[in-house]
Design an enzyme around this catalytic site. Structure first.
Site, PDB file in Angstrom:
ATOM      1  N   HIS A 129       0.841  -1.202   0.000  1.00 19.27           N
ATOM      2  CA  HIS A 129       0.000   0.000   0.000  1.00 19.27           C
ATOM      3  C   HIS A 129       0.881   1.259   0.000  1.00 19.27           C
ATOM      4  CE1 HIS A 129      -3.109  -2.650   2.261  1.00 19.27           C
ATOM      5  NE2 HIS A 129      -3.629  -2.416   1.076  1.00 19.27           N
ATOM      6  N   SER A 180      -2.914  -7.777   2.885  1.00 17.75           N
ATOM      7  CA  SER A 180      -3.191  -7.667   4.324  1.00 17.75           C
ATOM      8  C   SER A 180      -3.539  -9.040   4.878  1.00 17.75           C
ATOM      9  CB  SER A 180      -4.349  -6.695   4.565  1.00 17.75           C
ATOM     10  OG  SER A 180      -4.011  -5.408   4.094  1.00 17.75           O
ATOM     11  N   LYS A 213     -17.207  -6.376   6.754  1.00 14.34           N
ATOM     12  CA  LYS A 213     -15.903  -7.031   6.851  1.00 14.34           C
ATOM     13  C   LYS A 213     -15.435  -7.066   8.298  1.00 14.34           C
ATOM     14  CE  LYS A 213     -13.475  -6.481   2.486  1.00 14.34           C
ATOM     15  NZ  LYS A 213     -12.369  -5.820   1.813  1.00 14.34           N
ATOM     16  N   ARG A 255      -2.696  -6.193  -8.319  1.00 15.01           N
ATOM     17  CA  ARG A 255      -1.625  -7.176  -8.176  1.00 15.01           C
ATOM     18  C   ARG A 255      -1.799  -8.236  -9.266  1.00 15.01           C
ATOM     19  NH1 ARG A 255      -3.154  -7.751  -2.045  1.00 15.01           N
ATOM     20  NH2 ARG A 255      -5.068  -7.270  -3.150  1.00 15.01           N
TER      21      ARG A 255
HETATM   22  P1  ADP Z   1     -10.049  -3.631   0.035  1.00  8.46           P
HETATM   23  O1  ADP Z   1     -10.439  -4.373   1.279  1.00  8.46           O
HETATM   24  O2  ADP Z   1     -10.947  -2.499  -0.306  1.00  8.46           O
HETATM   25  O3  ADP Z   1      -9.721  -4.476  -1.157  1.00  8.46           O
HETATM   26  P2  ADP Z   1      -7.265  -3.307   0.764  1.00  8.46           P
HETATM   27  O4  ADP Z   1      -6.891  -2.519   1.967  1.00  8.46           O
HETATM   28  O5  ADP Z   1      -7.042  -4.769   0.827  1.00  8.46           O
HETATM   29  O6  ADP Z   1      -8.733  -2.875   0.441  1.00  8.46           O
HETATM   30  O7  ADP Z   1      -6.493  -2.740  -0.504  1.00  8.46           O
HETATM   31  C1  ADP Z   1      -6.714  -1.441  -0.991  1.00  8.46           C
HETATM   32  C2  ADP Z   1      -6.240  -1.356  -2.426  1.00  8.46           C
HETATM   33  O8  ADP Z   1      -4.849  -1.592  -2.479  1.00  8.46           O
HETATM   34  C3  ADP Z   1      -6.866  -2.388  -3.361  1.00  8.46           C
HETATM   35  O9  ADP Z   1      -7.038  -1.790  -4.630  1.00  8.46           O
HETATM   36  C4  ADP Z   1      -5.836  -3.479  -3.415  1.00  8.46           C
HETATM   37  O10 ADP Z   1      -5.918  -4.203  -4.635  1.00  8.46           O
HETATM   38  C5  ADP Z   1      -4.574  -2.666  -3.357  1.00  8.46           C
HETATM   39  N1  ADP Z   1      -3.446  -3.403  -2.821  1.00  8.46           N
HETATM   40  C6  ADP Z   1      -3.409  -4.204  -1.746  1.00  8.46           C
HETATM   41  N2  ADP Z   1      -2.188  -4.731  -1.551  1.00  8.46           N
HETATM   42  C7  ADP Z   1      -1.410  -4.261  -2.555  1.00  8.46           C
HETATM   43  C8  ADP Z   1      -0.045  -4.455  -2.956  1.00  8.46           C
HETATM   44  N3  ADP Z   1       0.751  -5.268  -2.299  1.00  8.46           N
HETATM   45  N4  ADP Z   1       0.403  -3.797  -4.047  1.00  8.46           N
HETATM   46  C9  ADP Z   1      -0.437  -2.993  -4.743  1.00  8.46           C
HETATM   47  N5  ADP Z   1      -1.716  -2.783  -4.446  1.00  8.46           N
HETATM   48  C10 ADP Z   1      -2.210  -3.401  -3.370  1.00  8.46           C
END
Ligand code: ADP
Length: 159
Positions: A16, A127, A40, A89
């Site tokens: 992130h 995450s 969630k 990703r």
């Molecule tokens: P959500 O629960 O809304 O999917 P996340 O917190 O898991 O939110 O992720 C927020 C955004 O960041 C999403 O678009 C996700 O695809 C992206 N994301 C998560 N991890 C990574 C990563 N390692 N590299 C790039 N983008 C990521």
């Protein structure tokens, strides 16, 4: 121009942070929006997630951190932004992101979703995966900040 980067951030990973840093080069302000979702189940409370996001981004002056309950597009409109940033990703992200982007376009045609590709170093970082690793005592270096690692280990009383 303002961009909004919404997500659960449960917790924020270096993947992130990498996206946020790169997007800072493109926009005047980047708002990292921590979603308060009733559906969630999260490991960290909204206050904890906000604190970890803030602590991970102190070095980025263009970043503002906020939380929101409800539709992302409502928040984006409220702050006068036109761009939602999401990270991409693997192919598995694609289907979900296309769905969200089109739904949001239907709700707010004036707002564009911009997809940013994960850097090779982080394309396998999620995450969910870091929580699984932390729960089982795996090494977290290079995946999350030290603060996030310690906070997760505390949750499972491994510190
Ligand atoms: P959500 O629960 O809304 O999917 P996340 O917190 O898991 O939110 O992720 C927020 C955004 O960041 C999403 O678009 C996700 O695809 C992206 N994301 C998560 N991890 C990574 C990563 N390692 N590299 C790039 N983008 C990521």
């Amino acid at each position: 121009m303002i961009a909004v980067y919404p997500g659960s951030f449960d917790p924020i990973t270096l993947g992130h942070v990498d996206i946020i840093q790169r997007v800072c080069g493109l926009y005047d302000q980047v708002i990292v929006l921590v979603a308060e979702s009733e559906q969630k189940e999260s490991l960290f409370s909204i206050q904890e997630r906000l604190q970890l996001v803030r602590d991970s981004l102190v070095h980025l002056p263009k970043v503002k951190v906020d939380s929101h309950r409800g539709l992302t597009v409502d928040y984006v409109r409220q702050v006068g932004a036109k761009v939602i940033v999401r990270g991409l990703r693997a192919v598995v992200d694609f289907e979900y992101e296309v769905g969200m982007a089109n739904l949001n376009r239907k709700l707010a045609p004036e707002i564009e979703t911009v997809l940013v590709f994960a850097s090779p170093d982080y394309y396998f970082v999620s995450s969910r995966a870091v929580k699984e690793l932390a729960r089982n005592g795996g090494r977290l270096d290079g995946l999350v900040s030290n603060l996030v690692a310690t906070s997760m280990q505390k949750k499972w009383k491994k510190v």
